[in-house]
Design a protein around this motif. Structure first.
Motif, PDB file in Angstrom:
ATOM      1  N   UNK A   1       0.829  -1.206   0.000  1.00  0.00           N
ATOM      2  CA  UNK A   1       0.000   0.000   0.000  1.00  0.00           C
ATOM      3  C   UNK A   1       0.866   1.259   0.000  1.00  0.00           C
ATOM      4  N   UNK A   2       0.202   2.398  -0.143  1.00  0.00           N
ATOM      5  CA  UNK A   2       0.907   3.677  -0.040  1.00  0.00           C
ATOM      6  C   UNK A   2       1.520   3.841   1.349  1.00  0.00           C
ATOM      7  N   UNK A   3       0.914   3.251   2.359  1.00  0.00           N
ATOM      8  CA  UNK A   3       1.491   3.327   3.710  1.00  0.00           C
ATOM      9  C   UNK A   3       2.852   2.633   3.741  1.00  0.00           C
ATOM     10  N   UNK A   4       2.970   1.472   3.072  1.00  0.00           N
ATOM     11  CA  UNK A   4       4.264   0.779   2.985  1.00  0.00           C
ATOM     12  C   UNK A   4       5.279   1.643   2.250  1.00  0.00           C
ATOM     13  N   UNK A   5       4.859   2.226   1.138  1.00  0.00           N
ATOM     14  CA  UNK A   5       5.735   3.074   0.334  1.00  0.00           C
ATOM     15  C   UNK A   5       6.224   4.282   1.132  1.00  0.00           C
ATOM     16  N   UNK A   6       5.309   4.976   1.772  1.00  0.00           N
ATOM     17  CA  UNK A   6       5.674   6.162   2.546  1.00  0.00           C
ATOM     18  C   UNK A   6       6.590   5.797   3.716  1.00  0.00           C
ATOM     19  N   UNK A   7       6.319   4.689   4.369  1.00  0.00           N
ATOM     20  CA  UNK A   7       7.169   4.257   5.486  1.00  0.00           C
ATOM     21  C   UNK A   7       8.575   3.911   5.027  1.00  0.00           C
ATOM     22  N   UNK A   8       8.692   3.227   3.889  1.00  0.00           N
ATOM     23  CA  UNK A   8      10.004   2.849   3.361  1.00  0.00           C
ATOM     24  C   UNK A   8      10.803   4.081   2.959  1.00  0.00           C
ATOM     25  N   UNK A   9      10.158   5.010   2.245  1.00  0.00           N
ATOM     26  CA  UNK A   9      10.857   6.229   1.820  1.00  0.00           C
ATOM     27  C   UNK A   9      11.260   7.069   3.032  1.00  0.00           C
ATOM     28  N   UNK A  10      10.372   7.216   3.984  1.00  0.00           N
ATOM     29  CA  UNK A  10      10.695   8.006   5.184  1.00  0.00           C
ATOM     30  C   UNK A  10      11.851   7.382   5.953  1.00  0.00           C
ATOM     31  N   UNK A  11      11.874   6.063   6.038  1.00  0.00           N
ATOM     32  CA  UNK A  11      12.983   5.358   6.692  1.00  0.00           C
ATOM     33  C   UNK A  11      14.291   5.645   5.961  1.00  0.00           C
ATOM     34  N   UNK A  12      14.293   5.500   4.625  1.00  0.00           N
ATOM     35  CA  UNK A  12      15.497   5.759   3.832  1.00  0.00           C
ATOM     36  C   UNK A  12      15.983   7.191   4.034  1.00  0.00           C
ATOM     37  N   UNK A  13      15.080   8.159   3.980  1.00  0.00           N
ATOM     38  CA  UNK A  13      15.456   9.568   4.109  1.00  0.00           C
ATOM     39  C   UNK A  13      16.103   9.831   5.468  1.00  0.00           C
ATOM     40  N   UNK A  14      15.562   9.269   6.522  1.00  0.00           N
ATOM     41  CA  UNK A  14      16.156   9.445   7.858  1.00  0.00           C
ATOM     42  C   UNK A  14      17.537   8.788   7.943  1.00  0.00           C
ATOM     43  N   UNK A  15      17.677   7.616   7.341  1.00  0.00           N
ATOM     44  CA  UNK A  15      18.979   6.943   7.345  1.00  0.00           C
ATOM     45  C   UNK A  15      20.014   7.721   6.541  1.00  0.00           C
TER      46      UNK A  15
END
Length: 178
Positions: free
Chosen positions: A97-111
């Motif tokens: 879902x978009x929730x998975x997508x947003x969570x993955x991108x947000x995780x990458x950006x923070x890392x």
């Protein structure tokens, strides 16, 4: 987070660079002023998205890949170069879902940019994703306060995103039996 690296050819056919990604024949990206044509059937790839088609054709889902590499566009102004590098994450699985997508991108950006970096998603349109969004993160230089790098907005656009358009999955012959 379970993704593996993929690369692809720098010179692509019209099919992999445009057709399989649901970019219609009349789309402006296919114009000479936007794309470097090698000959009538080949282009210098304009994005890393052809990597997802090659991968979906040769591997069986579920897939979690990151496509990276050089891309070429006829952009040449103060904020663009005709040659740059792109990174693209692709997840093909059931119930993504978009929730998975947003969570993955947000995780990458923070890392990548640091734990205090925030992301925001703005609705957009790309023919190869549905729904689609633009992704921004707080400016890594000023941490969102506003500076000349972020045009005093506090935000930097870092890319586009979305769920893979069903037409793209069909071009790559990906289907899940019910």
């Amino acid at each position: 987070v379970g993704y593996s690296l993929r690369q692809g050819p720098l010179i692509e056919t019209d099919f992999y660079n445009f057709e399989a990604l649901n970019v219609p024949a009349h789309h402006p990206a296919r114009d000479m002023q936007d794309t470097f044509f090698v000959d009538g059937a080949h282009v210098l790839r304009t994005h890393t998205s052809p990597i997802q088609i090659h991968t979906m054709e040769s591997e069986t889902p579920p897939l979690r890949i990151v496509g990276v590499g050089a891309v070429f566009r006829c952009d040449s102004d103060i904020s663009h170069l005709p040659h740059f590098h792109q990174i693209e994450g692709v997840c093909v699985d059931r119930k993504v879902s978009m929730a998975d997508l947003k969570g993955t991108i947000s995780f990458f950006v923070k890392e990548y940019f640091g734990p205090n970096t925030r992301t925001r998603f703005r609705p957009s349109f790309f023919p190869f994703t549905e729904p689609s969004a633009e992704v921004d993160c707080t400016c890594p230089l000023c941490q969102g306060a506003g500076c000349s790098m972020c045009k005093h907005s506090g935000w930097i656009e870092i890319g586009g995103c979305g769920l893979i358009n069903p037409k793209v999955l069909a071009h790559a012959k990906v289907s899940y039996p019910e």
